[in-house]
Design an enzyme around this catalytic site. Structure first.
Site, PDB file in Angstrom:
ATOM      1  N   ARG A  23     -39.238  10.043   1.003  1.00 36.75           N
ATOM      2  CA  ARG A  23     -39.079   9.009  -0.047  1.00 36.75           C
ATOM      3  C   ARG A  23     -37.380   8.635  -0.017  1.00 36.75           C
ATOM      4  O   ARG A  23     -37.098   7.796   0.414  1.00 36.75           O
ATOM      5  CB  ARG A  23     -39.679   9.189  -1.178  1.00 36.75           C
ATOM      6  N   ASP A  24     -36.717   9.488  -0.640  1.00 40.12           N
ATOM      7  CA  ASP A  24     -35.162   9.281  -0.825  1.00 40.12           C
ATOM      8  C   ASP A  24     -34.522   9.283   0.414  1.00 40.12           C
ATOM      9  O   ASP A  24     -33.749   8.605   0.842  1.00 40.12           O
ATOM     10  CB  ASP A  24     -34.772  10.533  -1.582  1.00 40.12           C
ATOM     11  N   HIS A  67     -31.184  17.596  -8.433  1.00 37.54           N
ATOM     12  CA  HIS A  67     -31.172  16.718  -7.545  1.00 37.54           C
ATOM     13  C   HIS A  67     -30.028  16.163  -7.063  1.00 37.54           C
ATOM     14  O   HIS A  67     -29.450  15.203  -7.621  1.00 37.54           O
ATOM     15  CB  HIS A  67     -32.377  15.696  -7.877  1.00 37.54           C
ATOM     16  N   HIS A  74     -26.994  14.635  -4.587  1.00 38.83           N
ATOM     17  CA  HIS A  74     -26.535  14.144  -3.354  1.00 38.83           C
ATOM     18  C   HIS A  74     -25.335  14.792  -2.816  1.00 38.83           C
ATOM     19  O   HIS A  74     -24.604  15.184  -3.761  1.00 38.83           O
ATOM     20  CB  HIS A  74     -26.466  12.723  -3.486  1.00 38.83           C
ATOM     21  N   ASN A 113     -28.945  13.071   0.160  1.00 37.06           N
ATOM     22  CA  ASN A 113     -29.173  14.229  -0.689  1.00 37.06           C
ATOM     23  C   ASN A 113     -28.956  15.558  -0.011  1.00 37.06           C
ATOM     24  O   ASN A 113     -28.479  15.575   1.292  1.00 37.06           O
ATOM     25  CB  ASN A 113     -30.771  14.401  -0.544  1.00 37.06           C
ATOM     26  N   CYS A 169     -29.702   6.040  -2.781  1.00 33.03           N
ATOM     27  CA  CYS A 169     -30.532   4.968  -3.546  1.00 33.03           C
ATOM     28  C   CYS A 169     -29.692   3.624  -3.098  1.00 33.03           C
ATOM     29  O   CYS A 169     -28.663   3.490  -3.124  1.00 33.03           O
ATOM     30  CB  CYS A 169     -30.333   5.195  -4.918  1.00 33.03           C
TER      31      CYS A 169
HETATM   32  P1  HMG Z   1     -38.331  -6.962 -11.030  1.00 34.89           P
HETATM   33  O1  HMG Z   1     -38.199  -7.949  -9.978  1.00 34.89           O
HETATM   34  O2  HMG Z   1     -37.435  -7.220 -12.309  1.00 34.89           O
HETATM   35  O3  HMG Z   1     -40.036  -7.031 -11.205  1.00 34.89           O
HETATM   36  O4  HMG Z   1     -38.245  -5.717 -10.565  1.00 34.89           O
HETATM   37  P2  HMG Z   1     -41.144  -7.975 -11.315  1.00 34.89           P
HETATM   38  O5  HMG Z   1     -42.253  -7.490 -12.415  1.00 34.89           O
HETATM   39  O6  HMG Z   1     -40.550  -9.701 -11.585  1.00 34.89           O
HETATM   40  O7  HMG Z   1     -41.820  -8.004 -10.046  1.00 34.89           O
HETATM   41  C1  HMG Z   1     -41.144  -8.626  -8.828  1.00 34.89           C
HETATM   42  C2  HMG Z   1     -42.353  -8.619  -7.731  1.00 34.89           C
HETATM   43  O8  HMG Z   1     -42.570  -7.230  -7.446  1.00 34.89           O
HETATM   44  C3  HMG Z   1     -43.575  -9.206  -8.235  1.00 34.89           C
HETATM   45  O9  HMG Z   1     -44.258  -9.690  -7.078  1.00 34.89           O
HETATM   46  C4  HMG Z   1     -44.272  -8.028  -8.653  1.00 34.89           C
HETATM   47  O10 HMG Z   1     -45.689  -8.216  -8.525  1.00 34.89           O
HETATM   48  C5  HMG Z   1     -43.962  -7.015  -7.642  1.00 34.89           C
HETATM   49  P3  HMG Z   1     -44.455 -11.425  -6.788  1.00 34.89           P
HETATM   50  O11 HMG Z   1     -45.035 -11.825  -7.875  1.00 34.89           O
HETATM   51  O12 HMG Z   1     -42.810 -11.918  -6.782  1.00 34.89           O
HETATM   52  O13 HMG Z   1     -45.057 -11.559  -5.450  1.00 34.89           O
HETATM   53  N1  HMG Z   1     -43.905  -5.755  -7.998  1.00 34.89           N
HETATM   54  C6  HMG Z   1     -44.419  -4.491  -7.512  1.00 34.89           C
HETATM   55  N2  HMG Z   1     -45.137  -4.478  -6.141  1.00 34.89           N
HETATM   56  C7  HMG Z   1     -45.429  -3.457  -5.901  1.00 34.89           C
HETATM   57  N3  HMG Z   1     -45.408  -2.172  -6.442  1.00 34.89           N
HETATM   58  C8  HMG Z   1     -44.751  -2.168  -7.798  1.00 34.89           C
HETATM   59  C9  HMG Z   1     -44.312  -3.540  -8.331  1.00 34.89           C
HETATM   60  N4  HMG Z   1     -43.652  -4.012  -9.286  1.00 34.89           N
HETATM   61  C10 HMG Z   1     -43.478  -5.089  -9.380  1.00 34.89           C
HETATM   62  N5  HMG Z   1     -44.765  -1.278  -8.668  1.00 34.89           N
HETATM   63  C11 HMG Z   1     -38.960  -3.213 -10.397  1.00 34.89           C
HETATM   64  C12 HMG Z   1     -38.585  -4.367 -11.475  1.00 34.89           C
HETATM   65  C13 HMG Z   1     -38.935  -2.078 -11.142  1.00 34.89           C
HETATM   66  C14 HMG Z   1     -40.528  -3.614  -9.797  1.00 34.89           C
HETATM   67  C15 HMG Z   1     -38.020  -3.152  -9.006  1.00 34.89           C
HETATM   68  O14 HMG Z   1     -36.622  -3.318  -9.812  1.00 34.89           O
HETATM   69  C16 HMG Z   1     -38.035  -2.105  -8.294  1.00 34.89           C
HETATM   70  O15 HMG Z   1     -39.105  -1.775  -7.654  1.00 34.89           O
HETATM   71  N6  HMG Z   1     -37.035  -1.177  -8.337  1.00 34.89           N
HETATM   72  C17 HMG Z   1     -37.185   0.144  -7.571  1.00 34.89           C
HETATM   73  C18 HMG Z   1     -35.864   0.296  -6.859  1.00 34.89           C
HETATM   74  C19 HMG Z   1     -35.801   1.791  -6.207  1.00 34.89           C
HETATM   75  O16 HMG Z   1     -36.872   2.052  -5.580  1.00 34.89           O
HETATM   76  N7  HMG Z   1     -34.748   2.528  -6.092  1.00 34.89           N
HETATM   77  C20 HMG Z   1     -34.589   3.603  -5.447  1.00 34.89           C
HETATM   78  C21 HMG Z   1     -35.542   4.780  -6.243  1.00 34.89           C
HETATM   79  S1  HMG Z   1     -34.471   5.351  -7.649  1.00 34.89           S
HETATM   80  C22 HMG Z   1     -33.333   6.619  -6.945  1.00 34.89           C
HETATM   81  O17 HMG Z   1     -33.345   6.696  -5.295  1.00 34.89           O
HETATM   82  C23 HMG Z   1     -32.678   7.694  -7.587  1.00 34.89           C
HETATM   83  C24 HMG Z   1     -33.413   9.101  -7.398  1.00 34.89           C
HETATM   84  O18 HMG Z   1     -33.617   9.571  -6.129  1.00 34.89           O
HETATM   85  C25 HMG Z   1     -32.761  10.039  -8.293  1.00 34.89           C
HETATM   86  C26 HMG Z   1     -31.273  10.152  -8.276  1.00 34.89           C
HETATM   87  O19 HMG Z   1     -30.685  10.277  -6.984  1.00 34.89           O
HETATM   88  O20 HMG Z   1     -30.428  10.042  -9.136  1.00 34.89           O
HETATM   89  C27 HMG Z   1     -34.998   9.039  -7.869  1.00 34.89           C
HETATM   90 MG    MG Z   2     -31.981  10.695  -5.098  1.00 41.76          MG
END
Ligand code: HMG
Ligand code: MG
Length: 299
Positions: A16-17, A208, A210, A250, A241
């Site tokens: 994933r990450d 966690h 990086h 990481n 991210c």
């Molecule tokens: P948004 O654009 O504000 O949301 O995104 P929305 O509700 O308007 O949805 C936009 C479109 O996405 C729509 O589709 C939804 O249906 C669809 P459309 O109608 O335009 O065709 N949608 C989805 N589709 C599938 N699965 C879903 C989903 N949700 C909405 N779950 C949202 C808001 C939260 C969805 C977006 O910002 C998002 O997906 N963000 C995730 C970003 C991400 O993955 N970042 C990396 C992970 S975090 C990380 O790496 C840190 C970590 O490792 C810890 C650390 O290192 O600190 C965990």
């Molecule tokens: Mg991370």
């Protein structure tokens, strides 16, 4: 002499990450092969995918396919990252038994990563918790930017602590503290953990970190003194991210296991086989292997 835990639970987050920020398409078959190789090395906890919006993170669009190709009754604990109710519904459909939710101790990062405020992210988590708990799905909580934010700079340790507690109160069994951009140093990491442990016990904490600035192992070692016994890491040091400016991989699982082996701390992981998993995915994708130990074992 500080005392350390006798064993450490490693959660490899490379599928994933590790892969979420890679621009080239990584095939579902390669992701599955990576997961199987990690399991063959003895990794018992793997974050295999995320059910986020494919518009935001196209690399994770095949999350349902991945889950359908895994034996969810095996002894491996597979988990997936979910940002909202829609993500949890997709995760529940897949049959996975553990999900991870995420928020951050930085307002700007939360906006950039999930298009909402910290408060709103907590409301989303509260909403998705109900169906997850109703179906006996375990929930982990991530708090990002615990040692600094690429947009807001310094982060108050009390904010990290209160957010961690809020996630525990909502039902998260464990909090993974994310140094999202690898900006922390050991004394800073200990100060942060000091405050978190006032509200959440060490046995509910994972680290966690990086490794952007080469501090992750030092930060881990410092924090292990507090009795924390879970570490998130990524084979070949992959990761980052896409919505955190300047984020890179990481801490590598190979480097962590090498350090823990040297300290006599049990992980249940075979280092040679683990390094082979890192070699497999980096060679397959034609990208650098960022694990120091992985590179030594390759030669
Ligand atoms: P948004 O654009 O504000 O949301 O995104 P929305 O509700 O308007 O949805 C936009 C479109 O996405 C729509 O589709 C939804 O249906 C669809 P459309 O109608 O335009 O065709 N949608 C989805 N589709 C599938 N699965 C879903 C989903 N949700 C909405 N779950 C949202 C808001 C939260 C969805 C977006 O910002 C998002 O997906 N963000 C995730 C970003 C991400 O993955 N970042 C990396 C992970 S975090 C990380 O790496 C840190 C970590 O490792 C810890 C650390 O290192 O600190 C965990
Ligand atoms: Mg991370």
């Amino acid at each position: 002499m500080p005392s350390y835990p006798e064993s450490i639970r490693i959660i490899d987050v490379s599928p994933r990450d590790g892969l979420q920020n890679i621009k080239q398409n990584v095939s579902t078959a390669d992701k599955i092969e990576l997961i199987h190789r990690l399991e063959q090395a003895g990794v018992k906890n793997i974050e295999v995918a995320s059910f986020v919006s494919p518009k935001w993170v196209p690399q994770m669009a095949d999350a349902s396919d991945i889950l359908s190709l895994l034996d969810l009754n095996s002894s491996t604990n597979y988990s997936v990252l979910t940002p909202n109710l829609k993500g949890v519904e997709r995760a529940l459909d897949s049959g996975v038994k553990e999900i991870a939710v995420f928020s951050a101790a930085s307002e700007s990062f939360t906006q950039k990563n999930t298009n909402c405020s910290i408060d709103e992210s907590l409301h989303r988590i509260e909403e998705l918790m109900r169906p997850a708990i109703a179906q006996n799905v375990r929930v982990r909580g991530y708090v990002s930017c615990v040692l600094g934010c690429p947009y807001d700079g310094d982060i108050a340790t009390t904010k990290v602590a209160s957010l961690s507690k809020a996630l525990v109160d909502m039902g998260c069994y464990e909090i993974s503290l994310g140094d999202t951009i690898g900006i922390g140093t050991p004394i800073k990491a200990k100060a942060m953990l000091d405050d978190v442990l006032k509200l959440v016990p060490a046995n509910q904490i994972s680290l966690h970190f990086h490794d952007t600035r080469g501090q992750a192992l030092a930060n881990l070692l410092a924090c292990l003194e507090y009795g924390v016994a879970t570490i998130d890491s990524s084979v070949a040091g992959l990761g980052g991210c896409p919505y955190a400016k300047g984020a890179s991989g990481n801490v590598s699982t190979e480097d962590v296991v090498y350090m823990l082996d040297g300290m006599g701390i049990e992980t249940g992981i075979n280092l040679e086989k683990l390094a082979e998993a890192g070699q497999f995915i980096t060679q397959q994708l034609g990208i650098a292997n960022n694990s120091r130990v992985g590179n030594v074992l390759k030669n």
